[in-house]
Design a protein around this motif. Structure first.
Motif: not given
Length: 348
Positions: A25, A51-52, A54, A84, A307, A311, A313
């Motif tokens: 990230g 994490g977030k 997706v 995620d 991904r 997110q 990153k």
């Protein structure tokens, strides 16, 4: 094998792209107090922890070749690794109109990121542009769109590098042999990838004054064509020292022709990285001594990149806050010395 056009960019080894979480990230506006920190910029270092969420849309061509089937498998298995990630995968089609419709459906579903391996890069450029304009970043996998505006990141193989590394491997094996002769079993001649692989091979051989390429035969990336075209080569060339075959699928047929002819007086180098080729190399009982990778693990890496984009990153080990615009995979040579390392990546 269908057309795969290479784009020069950051070189990544096949082992690296098939490794675990490689993304961190690190967007410039992201909070710096999440996760571990490293480097002067104190970027948050990502790991496999959720994490977030997706949603990734994946659109590829029909899996009518072992390599393409491996692309689908790599993408799906990689997505399952992440709690995620939700993967919306299309059925896959070699009909450009059908694939455009599939991508438009994914756009209408408002997926967070798209991963597209187009049946035809030029033909699908407009739908890539449509996705980007809709705010959906696109990871363009291998066959490149006609416009850089149609994707956020391109990742793919190096066809020129395949030929170059095959030529150097053969060249080093034959460098002490006087008047060495090599032959080439190419792929479809109407594809740019075939031309790139041949050019890389020829450029490498220029470094070895003792080696002459005495014949080249084009096949069609199928087992049947590999067998028939190799039979023709063997009949026309009664003596040579090495063969480079562009594709391991057609190499299955080539090996059948070689066995039927009772020939074992030369070494063979394949291309792409099929499991059958790895197994043959490991046994070390026939002419096939090595293969040059065109790693299908690029599809797993494309999921990693998607991904990361979803997110916000970047890539681990790099100072930049954003992922690169282009990633070209390295065409490693696999022989008996390192085949065990790559065995798990072999496609059927």
């Amino acid at each position: 094998m269908p057309e795969f056009t290479s784009r020069r960019g950051l070189l990544l080894g096949a082992a690296a792209v098939s490794a675990g979480a490689v993304l961190t990230g690190c967007t410039s506006n992201e909070s710096k107090d999440e996760g571990d920190t490293s480097g002067d910029n104190k970027q948050a270092v990502a790991d496999d922890k959720p994490g977030k969420r997706v949603t990734i849309g994946f659109a590829g061509p029909q899996a009518d070749h072992g390599w393409l089937n491996a692309i689908n498998d790599q993408a799906k298995s990689r997505a399952k690794k992440y709690q995620d990630v939700t993967l919306e995968a299309t059925e896959g089609s070699n009909d450009t109109a059908a694939q455009i419709g599939q991508v438009e459906t994914l756009i209408n579903k408002k997926v967070d990121v798209l991963v597209i391996l187009p049946a035809d890069g030029k033909a699908l450029t407009q739908v890539g542009l449509k996705a980007m304009k809709a705010g959906i970043p696109v990871v363009n996998l291998d066959r490149i769109f006609a416009s850089a505006q149609a994707y956020r990141c391109w990742i793919g193989g190096d066809n020129y590098g395949m030929g170059l590394n095959a030529g150097h491997y053969i060249g080093e094996k034959l460098k002490d042999k006087k008047n060495a002769k090599v032959v080439e079993l190419a792929g479809l001649d109407n594809l740019e990838l075939t031309k790139q692989r041949t050019k890389g091979f020829d450029d490498a051989l220029k470094n070895y004054a003792n080696i002459e390429k005495v014949a080249r035969q084009a096949a069609e990336f199928t087992v049947e064509s590999g067998q028939s075209k190799m039979s023709q080569l063997l009949q026309a060339q009664k003596g040579f020292d090495a063969l480079w075959n562009h594709d391991d699928d057609q190499g299955v047929g080539a090996l059948r022709a070689i066995e039927q002819a009772g020939r074992d007086d030369f070494m063979m180098v394949g291309g792409a990285g099929a499991l059958s080729a790895f197994q043959e190399i490991k046994q070390d009982r026939g002419v096939l001594k090595a293969t040059v990778l065109y790693p299908p693990t690029m599809a797993a890496s494309a999921i990693d990149l998607a991904r990361a984009l979803g997110q916000g990153k970047g890539v681990s080990g790099m100072a930049e806050f954003e992922i690169p615009a282009s990633l070209t995979l390295y065409s490693a040579v696999v022989d008996k010395d390192n085949v065990d390392q790559y065995m798990s990546t072999g496609f059927k």
